[in-house]
Scaffold this motif. Structure first.
Motif, PDB file in Angstrom:
ATOM      1  N   SER A  23     -15.671  -5.005  -5.550  1.00 54.36           N
ATOM      2  CA  SER A  23     -14.740  -3.975  -6.007  1.00 54.36           C
ATOM      3  C   SER A  23     -14.637  -2.838  -4.992  1.00 54.36           C
ATOM      4  O   SER A  23     -13.535  -2.347  -4.714  1.00 54.36           O
ATOM      5  CB  SER A  23     -15.194  -3.434  -7.361  1.00 54.36           C
ATOM      6  N   ARG A  24     -15.791  -2.428  -4.433  1.00 53.98           N
ATOM      7  CA  ARG A  24     -15.764  -1.365  -3.425  1.00 53.98           C
ATOM      8  C   ARG A  24     -15.021  -1.822  -2.172  1.00 53.98           C
ATOM      9  O   ARG A  24     -14.256  -1.058  -1.579  1.00 53.98           O
ATOM     10  CB  ARG A  24     -17.194  -0.943  -3.077  1.00 53.98           C
ATOM     11  N   TYR A  27     -11.275  -1.867  -2.858  1.00 56.39           N
ATOM     12  CA  TYR A  27     -10.751  -0.503  -2.906  1.00 56.39           C
ATOM     13  C   TYR A  27     -10.608   0.071  -1.507  1.00 56.39           C
ATOM     14  O   TYR A  27      -9.606   0.731  -1.188  1.00 56.39           O
ATOM     15  CB  TYR A  27     -11.674   0.369  -3.755  1.00 56.39           C
ATOM     16  N   SER A  30      -7.668  -1.605   0.200  1.00 57.95           N
ATOM     17  CA  SER A  30      -6.419  -1.116  -0.384  1.00 57.95           C
ATOM     18  C   SER A  30      -6.069   0.269   0.142  1.00 57.95           C
ATOM     19  O   SER A  30      -4.903   0.550   0.468  1.00 57.95           O
ATOM     20  CB  SER A  30      -6.528  -1.089  -1.907  1.00 57.95           C
ATOM     21  N   ARG A  31      -7.066   1.143   0.235  1.00 52.21           N
ATOM     22  CA  ARG A  31      -6.814   2.495   0.751  1.00 52.21           C
ATOM     23  C   ARG A  31      -6.408   2.445   2.216  1.00 52.21           C
ATOM     24  O   ARG A  31      -5.514   3.178   2.647  1.00 52.21           O
ATOM     25  CB  ARG A  31      -8.065   3.363   0.596  1.00 52.21           C
TER      26      ARG A  31
END
Length: 204
Positions: A23-24, A27, A30-31
């Motif tokens: 998940s990290r 993220y 994605s950023r």
């Protein structure tokens, strides 16, 4: 027997699980991707050149594979929908009386108001680029290669494109708007400021 470090909470232990790490990582990617998209916003010409290269690669892929005509037809329909949204105003003049949104100037004496699209240019480019990338990836799966007589699909798409664009052009003529900014009157801030300054000077 397992031992637990004093002071360590259950949240700290759960943060080391593979799901939390994935998940990290998702993220962070994605950023980073969104940051690159934001940086590419002012480079309009470069973005469309990149899109043309991606579209060319897809066309070459379909040409050499000699298949996936259904995928290309679906891609063409999707692009047509994006084009109509790109050429349409954010507020439909036919329903403007029912809303309080800004209207389009319909007379030469009206003040200049920029054309606000239903689909902005950046989203139009991004949606088309993403669609071509997805379609290119789909061409590697034979399950999507449905046998079809491709000239029929081309005829249907050209007919649909002609009818849709005819309706859009009639809408433009009826409400007297142009979905492009070139050739329109613009408010010259410098000229207005100089005129205002000249009017304040004492006259003999």
């Amino acid at each position: 027997m397992d031992t637990v470090t004093p002071g360590a909470s259950s949240d700290d232990l759960s943060s080391d699980t593979p799901a939390a790490a994935a998940s990290r990582w998702t993220y962070a990617v994605s950023r980073r991707f969104q940051h690159l998209l934001d940086k590419s916003t002012p480079f309009v010409l470069h973005r469309w050149i990149a899109f043309a290269a991606i579209a060319f690669v897809y066309v070459v892929r379909v040409y050499f594979v000699q298949g996936f005509y259904i995928v290309s037809y679906a891609l063409g329909i999707y692009i047509l929908n994006l084009l109509i949204a790109f050429l349409s105003p954010q507020v439909d003049p036919e329903f403007h009386d029912l809303s309080d949104g800004p209207s389009l100037p319909t007379r030469g004496s009206d003040e200049f108001r920029p054309f606000v699209r239903r689909l902005p240019e950046f989203k139009f480019w991004y949606s088309m680029t993403k669609a071509f990338c997805i379609a290119f990836a789909v061409t590697f799966f034979r399950i999507f290669d449905v046998p079809v007589f491709w000239p029929i699909l081309v005829f249907y798409w050209v007919l649909l494109f002609t009818l849709t664009m005819k309706k859009q052009i009639m809408h433009m003529v009826k409400h007297r708007y142009v979905p492009f900014s070139f050739g329109k009157r613009r408010y010259d801030v410098k000229a207005a400021a100089s005129t205002e300054s000249a009017s304040l000077l004492p006259r003999d």
